[in-house]
Design an enzyme around this catalytic site. Structure first.
Site, PDB file in Angstrom:
ATOM      1  N   LYS A  33       0.997  -0.046   5.574  1.00 33.96           N
ATOM      2  CA  LYS A  33      -0.015  -1.107   5.591  1.00 33.96           C
ATOM      3  C   LYS A  33       0.075  -1.920   6.891  1.00 33.96           C
ATOM      4  O   LYS A  33       0.785  -1.546   7.806  1.00 33.96           O
ATOM      5  CB  LYS A  33       0.136  -1.991   4.342  1.00 33.96           C
TER       6      LYS A  33
HETATM    7  C1  LIG Z   1      -1.130   0.127  -1.218  1.00 37.70           C
HETATM    8  C2  LIG Z   1      -2.163  -0.308  -2.162  1.00 37.70           C
HETATM    9  C3  LIG Z   1      -1.869  -0.980  -3.349  1.00 37.70           C
HETATM   10  C4  LIG Z   1      -0.475  -1.144  -3.868  1.00 37.70           C
HETATM   11  O1  LIG Z   1       0.427  -1.678  -2.977  1.00 37.70           O
HETATM   12  P1  LIG Z   1       1.989  -1.368  -3.114  1.00 37.70           P
HETATM   13  O2  LIG Z   1       2.601  -2.374  -2.195  1.00 37.70           O
HETATM   14  O3  LIG Z   1       2.220   0.038  -2.681  1.00 37.70           O
HETATM   15  O4  LIG Z   1       2.365  -1.594  -4.537  1.00 37.70           O
HETATM   16  C5  LIG Z   1      -2.922  -1.443  -4.121  1.00 37.70           C
HETATM   17  N1  LIG Z   1      -4.199  -1.244  -3.765  1.00 37.70           N
HETATM   18  C6  LIG Z   1      -4.527  -0.569  -2.653  1.00 37.70           C
HETATM   19  C7  LIG Z   1      -5.972  -0.394  -2.307  1.00 37.70           C
HETATM   20  C8  LIG Z   1      -3.514  -0.064  -1.832  1.00 37.70           C
HETATM   21  O5  LIG Z   1      -3.846   0.635  -0.738  1.00 37.70           O
END
Ligand SMILES: *Cc1c(COP(=O)(O)O)cnc(C)c1O
Length: 403
Positions: free
Chosen positions: A202
């Site tokens: 991310k």
């Molecule tokens: C990555 C992601 C999540 C969850 O995040 P984590 O930190 O991996 O639990 C939720 N929604 C979307 C759209 C994502 O890309």
């Protein structure tokens, strides 16, 4: 470099030389010495969790995105769960979610005892289609949870109007869009709660981690309580008032983010602007090069917003391609380019089919578009040479498989 300028050579899949010998990932974290030092400093301090780095990171984060409150949690999934809970979503309720997203957007609805209701997406952007969402509102609907797919913020004026006209809460899944903005305002203050993820692919990372932002102090209080077992006072509050007493007044979880992670997040946040700019620069180069492609086209970017560019998603013009997506996927992988698919429609996963009876035909646009998308590499540390390698590989497969 435009696709058409490259010459035809044998695919790595057919025994030719690959464009790259080392696989280029679709996304990757950037960690520098300042990040390492920030973590080491906490490791040498007295508090590894529940210490001062948590509040410091929350305060900085809220300032960066322009929200009143920020509550750090252990993942983006925990952020969504906490947000749904804090807004009062529970058993018997329904929450509208887009069919194309990471499963966690919908899974976290189930954690509260409510049901996710899958909505179709806009053909050009793959963002939730407000018309589809509105058509799925029932007496049980309590909230709408749009996802800023690939990093492009939804139209939040439109989402807010839809939520308000039906008395719904608005939860923004901004796990892709930290650093983005809409109508000149940063992502993080449009919805009743906004959820972010700090997973390594991310926009910034804490290893695992997440954040919920809100402008409502009562919601912030509920979020804080929920991340720590439902206990009404924090460890720091008790230390300050020299008491051992506390009350558990809600059922919560241990969703806390450690000081080690918060120190990393704080250090990462310093680089957010620079990284967002770099992502946008890479995306512009892709946009430019893809203009000359007969087989691939980018998703549409709407006006009035800054796209966070978490993912660069391209579509295969299926009628121009002589092979299926899996073959393209394998051919690009063989060239050393780690393409990926984000995402298969969530309602078609076996779990949802079994649990909610969701079947093909529920979200026809999502189902059609999901079959012809894939994500090509984009991350801040990617060089222009890396990008040229991606274009070279796309060109090779296009020349080999163009009908
Ligand atoms: C990555 C992601 C999540 C969850 O995040 P984590 O930190 O991996 O639990 C939720 N929604 C979307 C759209 C994502 O890309």
């Amino acid at each position: 470099m435009a696709l058409k300028q490259l010459r035809h050579d044998t695919l790595a899949l057919d025994g030719g030389a690959p464009v790259r010998s080392e696989l280029l990932p679709y996304g990757r974290q950037s960690i520098d010495d300042a990040d390492v030092n920030a973590v080491v400093q906490v490791l040498r301090s007295s508090h590894l969790t529940c210490g001062p780095a948590v509040g410091a990171f929350e305060e900085r984060f809220a300032a960066v995105v322009g929200s009143q409150h920020a509550v750090a949690v252990s993942s983006g999934t925990a952020a969504l769960h906490a947000a749904y809970h804090a807004l009062g979503i529970g058993p018997g309720d329904e929450v509208l979610v887009p069919a194309i997203t990471f499963a966690a957007t919908a899974n976290a609805v189930l954690y509260t005892g409510a049901n996710p209701i899958f909505c179709d997406v806009d053909r050009d952007t793959l963002l939730i289609d407000p018309k589809s969402a509105e058509s799925r509102i029932t007496k049980k609907t309590k909230a709408i949870a749009p996802v800023d797919y690939a990093g492009q913020p939804c139209d939040y004026a439109e989402q807010r109007a839809l939520a308000d006209s039906h008395g719904l809460s608005l939860i923004e899944d901004a796990c892709h869009s930290l650093g983005g903005s809409y109508q000149g305002k940063k992502v993080g203050s449009f919805a009743d709660c906004t959820a972010f993820s700090f997973h390594p692919v991310k926009m910034i990372t804490t290893g695992e981690g997440g954040m919920v932002t809100t402008n409502d102090s009562e919601t912030a209080r509920r979020l804080r309580q929920f991340r720590s077992h439902g206990i009404s006072t924090s460890f720091q509050d008790r230390e300050k008032s020299t008491t051992y007493e506390y009350e558990m007044t809600d059922l919560g979880f241990n969703y806390r983010l450690t000081d080690i992670q918060c120190a990393l997040g704080m250090s990462q946040l310093c680089k957010l602007d620079e990284w967002t700019n770099r992502r946008r620069e890479l995306a512009l180069r892709y946009d430019e090069a893809l203009k000359s492609s007969k087989m691939f086209s980018p998703l549409e970017t709407k006006a009035q917003r800054v796209h966070g560019r978490h993912l660069y998603v391209i579509r295969i013009k299926l009628e121009t391609c002589s092979v299926d997506r899996l073959t393209l996927f394998r051919a690009l992988r063989a060239e050393g380019i780690a393409v990926n698919v984000h995402y298969a429609p969530v309602h078609l996963h076996p779990y949802y089919r079994n649990r909610l009876g969701t079947e093909a035909g529920l979200c026809p646009v999502a189902e059609y578009e999901a079959r012809r998308i894939f994500s090509i590499p984009i991350f801040p540390a990617m060089t222009n040479e890396d990008l040229d390698d991606v274009l070279h590989a796309l060109n090779k497969v296009e020349l080999a498989f163009l009908r």
